[in-house]
Design a protein around this motif. Structure first.
Motif, PDB file in Angstrom:
ATOM      1  N   SER A 127       0.976  -1.353   0.030  1.00  0.00           N
ATOM      2  CA  SER A 127       0.041  -0.139  -0.198  1.00  0.00           C
ATOM      3  C   SER A 127       0.763   1.059  -0.011  1.00  0.00           C
ATOM      4  N   ALA A 128       0.419   2.435  -0.075  1.00  0.00           N
ATOM      5  CA  ALA A 128       1.217   3.533  -0.095  1.00  0.00           C
ATOM      6  C   ALA A 128       1.771   3.864   1.260  1.00  0.00           C
ATOM      7  N   GLU A 129       1.092   3.588   2.247  1.00  0.00           N
ATOM      8  CA  GLU A 129       1.618   3.598   3.612  1.00  0.00           C
ATOM      9  C   GLU A 129       2.667   2.776   3.979  1.00  0.00           C
ATOM     10  N   GLU A 130       2.711   1.371   3.426  1.00  0.00           N
ATOM     11  CA  GLU A 130       3.842   0.536   3.251  1.00  0.00           C
ATOM     12  C   GLU A 130       5.014   0.949   2.454  1.00  0.00           C
ATOM     13  N   PHE A 131       4.713   1.534   1.327  1.00  0.00           N
ATOM     14  CA  PHE A 131       5.518   2.029   0.370  1.00  0.00           C
ATOM     15  C   PHE A 131       6.604   3.088   1.117  1.00  0.00           C
ATOM     16  N   TRP A 132       5.838   4.168   1.798  1.00  0.00           N
ATOM     17  CA  TRP A 132       6.551   5.262   2.026  1.00  0.00           C
ATOM     18  C   TRP A 132       7.160   4.890   3.438  1.00  0.00           C
ATOM     19  N   GLY A 133       6.701   3.855   4.053  1.00  0.00           N
ATOM     20  CA  GLY A 133       7.241   3.227   5.365  1.00  0.00           C
ATOM     21  C   GLY A 133       8.565   2.692   5.202  1.00  0.00           C
ATOM     22  N   ARG A 134       8.880   2.280   3.950  1.00  0.00           N
ATOM     23  CA  ARG A 134      10.223   1.612   3.593  1.00  0.00           C
ATOM     24  C   ARG A 134      11.199   2.771   2.996  1.00  0.00           C
ATOM     25  N   ALA A 135      10.719   3.844   3.070  1.00  0.00           N
ATOM     26  CA  ALA A 135      11.819   5.010   2.880  1.00  0.00           C
ATOM     27  C   ALA A 135      12.237   5.407   3.727  1.00  0.00           C
ATOM     28  N   GLN A 136      13.809   5.304   4.028  1.00  0.00           N
ATOM     29  CA  GLN A 136      14.589   5.869   4.965  1.00  0.00           C
ATOM     30  C   GLN A 136      14.680   7.353   4.648  1.00  0.00           C
ATOM     31  N   LYS A 137      14.175   8.187   5.549  1.00  0.00           N
ATOM     32  CA  LYS A 137      14.295   9.682   5.375  1.00  0.00           C
ATOM     33  C   LYS A 137      15.062  10.376   6.180  1.00  0.00           C
ATOM     34  N   PRO A 138      16.525  10.279   6.081  1.00  0.00           N
ATOM     35  CA  PRO A 138      17.469  11.171   6.714  1.00  0.00           C
ATOM     36  C   PRO A 138      17.481  12.468   5.898  1.00  0.00           C
ATOM     37  N   VAL A 139      18.321  13.459   6.230  1.00  0.00           N
ATOM     38  CA  VAL A 139      18.592  14.757   5.692  1.00  0.00           C
ATOM     39  C   VAL A 139      19.150  14.240   4.336  1.00  0.00           C
ATOM     40  N   GLY A 140      18.305  15.145   3.037  1.00  0.00           N
ATOM     41  CA  GLY A 140      18.764  14.710   1.747  1.00  0.00           C
ATOM     42  C   GLY A 140      17.959  13.428   1.099  1.00  0.00           C
ATOM     43  N   ARG A 161       4.460  -5.708 -14.329  1.00  0.00           N
ATOM     44  CA  ARG A 161       4.201  -6.553 -13.356  1.00  0.00           C
ATOM     45  C   ARG A 161       5.098  -5.981 -11.908  1.00  0.00           C
ATOM     46  N   TYR A 162       6.059  -5.327 -12.426  1.00  0.00           N
ATOM     47  CA  TYR A 162       7.185  -4.874 -11.491  1.00  0.00           C
ATOM     48  C   TYR A 162       7.440  -3.345 -11.580  1.00  0.00           C
ATOM     49  N   MET A 163       7.773  -2.482 -10.843  1.00  0.00           N
ATOM     50  CA  MET A 163       7.995  -1.018 -10.980  1.00  0.00           C
ATOM     51  C   MET A 163       9.186  -0.895 -10.348  1.00  0.00           C
ATOM     52  N   THR A 164       9.968   0.111 -10.912  1.00  0.00           N
ATOM     53  CA  THR A 164      11.048   0.692  -9.830  1.00  0.00           C
ATOM     54  C   THR A 164      10.529   1.746  -8.755  1.00  0.00           C
ATOM     55  N   ALA A 165      11.028   1.725  -7.768  1.00  0.00           N
ATOM     56  CA  ALA A 165      10.525   2.515  -6.653  1.00  0.00           C
ATOM     57  C   ALA A 165      10.391   3.963  -7.069  1.00  0.00           C
ATOM     58  N   HIS A 166      11.277   4.354  -7.696  1.00  0.00           N
ATOM     59  CA  HIS A 166      11.217   5.891  -7.898  1.00  0.00           C
ATOM     60  C   HIS A 166       9.869   6.360  -8.899  1.00  0.00           C
ATOM     61  N   ARG A 167       9.485   5.409  -9.807  1.00  0.00           N
ATOM     62  CA  ARG A 167       8.325   5.467 -10.306  1.00  0.00           C
ATOM     63  C   ARG A 167       7.270   5.283  -9.735  1.00  0.00           C
TER      64      ARG A 167
END
Length: 127
Positions: free
Chosen positions: A24-37, A62-68
């Motif tokens: 889900s969107a929440e799971e996706f953004w939860g996998r983003a490590q968000k330090p400065v930068g 079927r698969y997408m890159t994370a930045h897309r």
């Protein structure tokens, strides 16, 4: 796409992908490590550093890159023929402000200017 194989020639990338589940969107953004930068995608990654996951929108491919996926969650669908490029040149970065759209030609020009191609070009030689 670069595919890593073991000594016997087994396709390890496809084996890893079999274990992926839709996020889900929440799971996706939860996998983003968000330090400065940069925000680094902490899920599965290709050998070249690009994060990938099952397409959360259920479409093809079927698969997408994370930045897309990050671009789509933030800005909506990506038009056919368009690429999502990184301002930061960090393939695992999913921070929306570090991403921009461009054509494949613009992607190649961007790579050449930044010295990420086999042949190095100066900005003055492009266009």
């Amino acid at each position: 796409m670069m595919i890593r194989s073991d000594v016997q020639g087994n396709d390890l990338t496809n084996n890893r992908r079999c274990r992926l589940k839709r996020q889900s969107a929440e799971e996706f953004w939860g996998r983003a490590q968000k330090p400065v930068g940069c925000w680094l995608y902490a899920g599965a990654r290709e050998i070249n550093g690009y994060g990938y996951l099952l397409n959360p929108f259920g479409d093809k491919p079927r698969y997408m890159t994370a930045h897309r996926v990050a671009w789509t969650y933030t800005h909506g669908t990506i038009p056919d023929g368009m690429s999502v490029l990184h301002k930061c040149d960090n393939p695992s970065c999913v921070k929306p402000s570090h991403l921009f759209q461009g054509s494949q030609a613009e992607n190649m020009d961007d790579a050449a200017v930044k010295g990420r191609t086999a042949r190095k070009f100066s900005p003055a030689l492009i266009k």
